[in-house]
Design an enzyme around this catalytic site. Structure first.
Site, PDB file in Angstrom:
ATOM      1  CB  ALA A  10      -0.918  -0.020   1.214  1.00 25.23           C
ATOM      2  CE  LYS A  11       2.840   2.453   6.009  1.00 22.31           C
ATOM      3  NZ  LYS A  11       3.645   1.948   7.108  1.00 22.31           N
ATOM      4  CE  LYS A 139       4.341 -12.376  -6.526  1.00 26.20           C
ATOM      5  NZ  LYS A 139       5.526 -12.526  -7.294  1.00 26.20           N
ATOM      6  CG  ASP A 168       1.322 -11.521 -13.502  1.00 26.91           C
ATOM      7  OD1 ASP A 168       2.276 -10.722 -13.508  1.00 26.91           O
ATOM      8  OD2 ASP A 168       1.452 -12.739 -13.679  1.00 26.91           O
ATOM      9  CG  HIS A 169       3.833  -6.504 -10.494  1.00 27.29           C
ATOM     10  ND1 HIS A 169       3.972  -7.588  -9.674  1.00 27.29           N
ATOM     11  CD2 HIS A 169       5.078  -6.125 -10.820  1.00 27.29           C
ATOM     12  CE1 HIS A 169       5.256  -7.852  -9.526  1.00 27.29           C
ATOM     13  NE2 HIS A 169       5.949  -6.973 -10.201  1.00 27.29           N
ATOM     14  CG  ASP A 226       7.856 -15.221  -5.627  1.00 27.03           C
ATOM     15  OD1 ASP A 226       6.778 -14.790  -5.171  1.00 27.03           O
ATOM     16  OD2 ASP A 226       8.885 -14.522  -5.710  1.00 27.03           O
ATOM     17  CG  HIS A 231       5.583 -12.354 -12.425  1.00 25.29           C
ATOM     18  ND1 HIS A 231       4.368 -11.729 -12.244  1.00 25.29           N
ATOM     19  CD2 HIS A 231       6.191 -12.340 -11.210  1.00 25.29           C
ATOM     20  CE1 HIS A 231       4.255 -11.367 -10.975  1.00 25.29           C
ATOM     21  NE2 HIS A 231       5.341 -11.724 -10.326  1.00 25.29           N
TER      22      HIS A 231
HETATM   23  P1  NAD Z   1       2.565  -6.459   4.702  1.00 18.03           P
HETATM   24  O1  NAD Z   1       2.861  -7.563   5.626  1.00 18.03           O
HETATM   25  O2  NAD Z   1       3.530  -5.325   4.605  1.00 18.03           O
HETATM   26  O3  NAD Z   1       1.153  -5.823   5.069  1.00 18.03           O
HETATM   27  C1  NAD Z   1       0.072  -6.588   5.509  1.00 18.03           C
HETATM   28  C2  NAD Z   1      -1.093  -5.690   5.893  1.00 18.03           C
HETATM   29  O4  NAD Z   1      -2.147  -6.537   6.330  1.00 18.03           O
HETATM   30  C3  NAD Z   1      -0.835  -4.700   7.024  1.00 18.03           C
HETATM   31  O5  NAD Z   1      -1.536  -3.518   6.726  1.00 18.03           O
HETATM   32  C4  NAD Z   1      -1.479  -5.395   8.237  1.00 18.03           C
HETATM   33  O6  NAD Z   1      -1.975  -4.497   9.220  1.00 18.03           O
HETATM   34  C5  NAD Z   1      -2.637  -6.068   7.592  1.00 18.03           C
HETATM   35  N1  NAD Z   1      -3.144  -7.211   8.366  1.00 18.03           N
HETATM   36  C6  NAD Z   1      -2.495  -8.356   8.706  1.00 18.03           C
HETATM   37  N2  NAD Z   1      -3.323  -9.166   9.395  1.00 18.03           N
HETATM   38  C7  NAD Z   1      -4.518  -8.541   9.492  1.00 18.03           C
HETATM   39  C8  NAD Z   1      -5.778  -8.858  10.052  1.00 18.03           C
HETATM   40  N3  NAD Z   1      -5.998 -10.023  10.660  1.00 18.03           N
HETATM   41  N4  NAD Z   1      -6.775  -7.952   9.931  1.00 18.03           N
HETATM   42  C9  NAD Z   1      -6.571  -6.780   9.304  1.00 18.03           C
HETATM   43  N5  NAD Z   1      -5.418  -6.421   8.738  1.00 18.03           N
HETATM   44  C10 NAD Z   1      -4.396  -7.281   8.843  1.00 18.03           C
HETATM   45  O7  NAD Z   1       2.318  -7.122   3.272  1.00 18.03           O
HETATM   46  P2  NAD Z   1       2.589  -6.488   1.801  1.00 18.03           P
HETATM   47  O8  NAD Z   1       4.035  -6.641   1.470  1.00 18.03           O
HETATM   48  O9  NAD Z   1       1.993  -5.143   1.713  1.00 18.03           O
HETATM   49  O10 NAD Z   1       1.823  -7.517   0.854  1.00 18.03           O
HETATM   50  C11 NAD Z   1       0.409  -7.573   0.748  1.00 18.03           C
HETATM   51  C12 NAD Z   1       0.010  -8.489  -0.391  1.00 18.03           C
HETATM   52  O11 NAD Z   1       0.553  -8.009  -1.603  1.00 18.03           O
HETATM   53  C13 NAD Z   1       0.530  -9.924  -0.264  1.00 18.03           C
HETATM   54  O12 NAD Z   1      -0.422 -10.783  -0.826  1.00 18.03           O
HETATM   55  C14 NAD Z   1       1.782  -9.930  -1.102  1.00 18.03           C
HETATM   56  O13 NAD Z   1       2.072 -11.218  -1.583  1.00 18.03           O
HETATM   57  C15 NAD Z   1       1.344  -9.007  -2.211  1.00 18.03           C
HETATM   58  N6  NAD Z   1       2.456  -8.364  -2.908  1.00 18.03           N
HETATM   59  C16 NAD Z   1       3.273  -7.487  -2.262  1.00 18.03           C
HETATM   60  C17 NAD Z   1       4.289  -6.863  -2.949  1.00 18.03           C
HETATM   61  C18 NAD Z   1       5.195  -5.867  -2.286  1.00 18.03           C
HETATM   62  O14 NAD Z   1       5.992  -5.256  -3.016  1.00 18.03           O
HETATM   63  N7  NAD Z   1       5.115  -5.651  -1.002  1.00 18.03           N
HETATM   64  C19 NAD Z   1       4.495  -7.144  -4.328  1.00 18.03           C
HETATM   65  C20 NAD Z   1       3.634  -8.037  -4.974  1.00 18.03           C
HETATM   66  C21 NAD Z   1       2.613  -8.624  -4.243  1.00 18.03           C
END
Ligand code: NAD
Length: 481
Positions: A10-11, A139, A168-169, A226, A231
């Site tokens: 998100a961030k 994913k 699928d980015h 992965d 991809h």
């Molecule tokens: P993260 O661990 O940084 O964030 C997880 C979020 O989920 C946090 O906001 C946390 O508060 C929330 N959370 C966890 N348990 C919870 C619950 N029980 N109730 C409510 N909220 C809860 O994970 P991320 O890296 O942001 O990844 C999120 C998804 O995106 C995953 O499926 C990951 O595979 C996918 N993804 C991430 C990236 C990346 O660059 N970070 C890239 C591709 C895909």
């Protein structure tokens, strides 16, 4: 609604992408509810959104307005009680911002929650809206075919296939989208795009980073799940598909699905002839010593997880019979790059240098990242008295042309979803077929521990067996560095 709004994705990606769309006036009326477990006030959440778009330009002075549209709902997604208060907030914002009941639910959370959230969205009335409702799902979509089916049936209780946007980015990347245009808008390529003129296609997606903090996830996943299931196979399908009759979502996806259906399954004893797995040992990357995979945090010291995969794929249809598609992907490799090399067949006879190999095969290289562009390698006359040939390179760099940064994948994909265009998201049929392909390989690898791990040094281009895979067929990996 962004589920997982305090998370890394998100961030780093979602807020900045939304901001860029807003800055270009592409969002229309909107508000965002960030959902996560941590207890935060709206103000604290807005501050974290402001921080994540801090480095974005603000020439139009719109940042404050952007941030003002974010709200926070602290909520444990496994807890049934707070979905109804989330719905109340959504309804309130709906009327305040004239959103016509349109809702996008973005699941940016650990995959084990995807199914539960989707079910709650339905049972607690959040999907019961008079506008559109769409689910964006990150994913990994399952861990294998069986778990993917289970997840799919959970989310299908709340959303129809048309309402599901599986991210699928890679499909949002400029040059991945360009594969179709290069193929279908150029008279000089499409007639040659088949087994009569192409000898092989090589797709490399390499990273220099190791597993970083994702050891726990990666141990269960590995490079095959992965990277290959999604991809890499998506790029194969775009390179191999037949021209669609038009560019609608259904037509493009159905051509891609046909490629997956034609992909020859590699099973049992064949797996180790067609696929190579690797795991990085220690080594040197940009002059820094780095540890091996087994020394990383949250990784088993005797881990059998692959951090590298190379494979040979065959597509059994008229166009591609006998043409190998080689793929390789890995962590801690020499360079960070994603590139596709299309190698054309040799001309029947070399009139010029008259030595074997002196006229190089024509190559079309599609640079996906970090550079974006195309290079075509031809042979031309070497300046001087003799009629010798020399290789020449025609290059087009995407970024160099208009001086603008191309939009990031997430920006494009979010925009597509808001417009209801699912072409660059994966259909369930693609997911299911690619899992069945990959499951055959993981089954063998899970049952047969690799004795030689670690088998490639950090900072190299993978294990020797990856080179041998092509050498058996008389080919080699074209350099991507
Ligand atoms: P993260 O661990 O940084 O964030 C997880 C979020 O989920 C946090 O906001 C946390 O508060 C929330 N959370 C966890 N348990 C919870 C619950 N029980 N109730 C409510 N909220 C809860 O994970 P991320 O890296 O942001 O990844 C999120 C998804 O995106 C995953 O499926 C990951 O595979 C996918 N993804 C991430 C990236 C990346 O660059 N970070 C890239 C591709 C895909």
């Amino acid at each position: 609604m962004i589920f997982g709004a305090t998370g890394d994705l998100a961030k780093r990606k979602l807020f900045p992408s939304l901001y860029r769309l807003f800055d270009k006036d592409k969002l229309g009326d909107f508000a965002v509810i960030g959902v996560a477990r941590r207890s935060l006030t709206n103000e604290e959440f807005k501050a974290s959104v402001a921080k994540s778009v801090h480095s974005e330009a603000d020439v139009n002075g719109k940042k404050d307005e952007f941030v003002s549209k974010f709200y926070y709902h602290s909520h444990d997604v496994t807890d049934s009680d707070s979905y109804s208060s989330l719905n109340t907030l959504a309804e309130e914002l709906d009327s305040r911002y004239n959103l016509n009941g349109n809702r996008v639910f973005y699941l940016a959370m650990a995959p084990e929650f995807f199914g539960t959230i989707a079910e709650h969205l339905k049972t607690d009335g959040l999907t019961d809206t008079h506008g559109f409702k769409r689910l964006v799902i990150e994913k990994p979509f399952g861990h294998d075919l069986e778990s993917a089916k289970k997840l799919n049936s959970q989310i299908r209780t709340a959303f129809t296939e048309d309402e599901i946007y599986r991210i699928d980015h890679y499909l949002g990347k400029e040059m991945v989208q360009n594969i179709e245009v290069i193929r279908f808008a150029n008279a000089i390529f499409e007639p040659l795009w088949n087994s009569r003129f192409i000898s092989n296609i090589q797709i490399t997606s390499s990273e220099t980073l190791g597993v970083e903090e994702r050891g726990r996830y990666y141990e269960k996943s590995g490079a095959l799940r992965d990277m290959v299931q999604n991809h890499m196979l998506q790029m194969v399908s775009l390179l191999a598909m037949e021209p669609p009759i038009n560019l609608t979502t259904d037509e493009v996806r159905s051509e891609k699905v046909r490629v997956f259906r034609a992909l020859r399954p590699i099973k049992g004893n064949e797996v180790n002839d067609f696929f190579v797995r690797g795991q990085y040992g220690k080594g040197v990357i940009t002059e820094n010593e780095v540890p091996g995979y087994r020394e990383e945090d949250m990784v088993d010291q005797e881990s059998n997880t692959e951090t590298f995969v190379a494979g040979k794929l065959l597509i059994d249809n008229f166009r591609w019979a006998g043409v190998p598609f080689y793929i390789r992907t890995g962590k801690r490799m020499e360079v960070k790059t994603t590139k596709i090399v299309v190698e054309f067949k040799d001309i029947p006879m070399d009139l010029y240098n008259r030595q074997e190999g002196s006229v190089r095969p024509n190559l079309l290289v599609i640079h996906i990242q970090p550079e974006e562009g195309i290079t075509l390698y031809l042979n031309a006359k070497k300046a001087g008295q003799d009629m010798n040939s020399t290789p020449v390179k025609l290059s087009y760099a995407n970024k160099g042309i208009d001086g603008l940064n191309t939009p990031e994948a997430y920006e494009k994909l979010i925009y597509d979803c808001l417009r209801g265009d699912a072409t660059n998201f994966t259909h369930w049929d693609e997911v299911a077929l690619s899992w069945s392909f990959v499951d055959n390989i993981s089954e063998v690898w899970e049952n047969e521990k690799e004795q030689n791990f670690p088998n490639y040094e950090s900072g190299s281009m993978g294990p020797k067996a990856s080179d041998a895979l092509l050498e058996k067929d008389g080919f080699f990996w074209w350099p991507v560095t």
